[in-house]
Design a protein around this motif. Structure first.
Motif, PDB file in Angstrom:
ATOM      1  N   UNK A  40      14.354  45.463  90.386  1.00  0.00           N
ATOM      2  CA  UNK A  40      14.842  44.126  90.791  1.00  0.00           C
ATOM      3  C   UNK A  40      15.947  44.159  91.856  1.00  0.00           C
ATOM      4  N   UNK A  41      16.828  45.164  91.811  1.00  0.00           N
ATOM      5  CA  UNK A  41      17.905  45.236  92.815  1.00  0.00           C
ATOM      6  C   UNK A  41      17.333  45.482  94.212  1.00  0.00           C
ATOM      7  N   UNK A  42      16.328  46.345  94.286  1.00  0.00           N
ATOM      8  CA  UNK A  42      15.679  46.614  95.570  1.00  0.00           C
ATOM      9  C   UNK A  42      14.962  45.359  96.066  1.00  0.00           C
ATOM     10  N   UNK A  43      14.269  44.700  95.162  1.00  0.00           N
ATOM     11  CA  UNK A  43      13.531  43.489  95.531  1.00  0.00           C
ATOM     12  C   UNK A  43      14.497  42.419  96.047  1.00  0.00           C
ATOM     13  N   UNK A  44      15.655  42.299  95.403  1.00  0.00           N
ATOM     14  CA  UNK A  44      16.638  41.296  95.835  1.00  0.00           C
ATOM     15  C   UNK A  44      17.151  41.622  97.238  1.00  0.00           C
TER      16      UNK A  44
END
Lengths: 144, 112
Positions: A40-44
């Motif tokens: 999720x951090x990468x996607x954000x």
């Protein structure tokens, strides 16, 4: 561009005549990366940076093309427009510097944080801009 | 603070599914400038804004935010409501100003 040939490729047209729909490509990319199971951090990071770029294309360049190349460990986002180009890239990279018209500020954008944000959220940012010809932005994000 | 408690503290009209109301949130960011939200907000913050266009939902979505509070008595458009529902973002409307809404939520412990 240094994207490996086995990368998955996704193309989006960014409509420059409709501020309301600006960001739809980033929404689709976010959804797709979630389905693929990235962190999720990468996607954000990817979706915020791409969204900033998409908004810029709509504000300054009447839209353009967004291409996303996906491999397990690296995601590359390329935003290409045939807009007015960036006169002074170093100046445009400064926080708070903006050439956006006032009507864009009343829509909540044009605070001069777009390019600095794109740099902050990506692992690598390349800007290729020629005044009167257009701008190509390449952002690389590493998953590891 | 849960979305339910947030709504009670600022006397908000709520557009959300019942199961969203118990989500526990720890921070908030208030601005009418989406550029600044994208630059300074923490992920999963509550977004307080007086801006009224679909980009408030897209900005919140990009940052994995799950609650938007529209301040100063403004009413969400149908498109904003639809986009928020689509992305499972709870939408709250309050008559309070930005300053008052932020004050009440901070006082209640949100973001402290």
């Amino acid at each position: 561009m240094t994207v490996s040939s086995d990368a998955l490729h996704f193309h989006y047209d960014v409509d420059g005549n409709n501020f309301t729909s600006a960001g739809e490509a980033s929404v689709q990319v976010k959804r797709m990366l979630r389905q693929m199971g990235y962190h999720p951090d990468l996607i954000r990071r990817i979706s915020v940076a791409m969204y900033e770029g998409e908004i810029n294309m709509v504000i300054h360049a009447k839209g353009g093309d967004a291409d996303v190349y996906v491999t397990p460990d690296c995601i590359t986002v390329i935003l290409k427009d045939v807009g007015p180009g960036i006169k002074d890239v170093n100046l445009a990279m400064q926080e708070g510097y903006s050439t956006a018209p006032d009507n864009i500020r009343s829509l909540g954008f044009g605070a001069g944080m777009g390019l600095p944000n794109m740099k902050r959220y990506s692992d690598e940012l390349k800007i290729d801009s020629v005044v009167g010809v257009g701008t190509t932005i390449e952002m690389t994000f590493r998953s590891a | 603070m849960t979305i339910r408690e947030i709504a009670e503290r600022i006397d908000a009209v709520v557009y959300a599914e019942p199961e969203q109301m118990d989500e526990d949130l720890t921070g908030a960011f208030g601005s009418d400038m989406m550029s600044d939200v994208l630059a300074f907000a923490e992920d999963r913050d509550v977004l307080l804004t007086g801006l009224l266009n679909p980009q408030i939902v897209r900005t919140a979505h990009m940052l994995d935010m799950s609650c938007i509070i529209i301040v100063r008595g403004k009413t969400a458009t149908e498109e904003i409501k639809r986009l928020a529902a689509e992305n499972e973002i709870a939408l709250l409307e309050t008559k309070l100003t930005m300053y008052e809404a932020c004050g009440k939520l901070y006082e209640g412990g949100l973001g402290r």
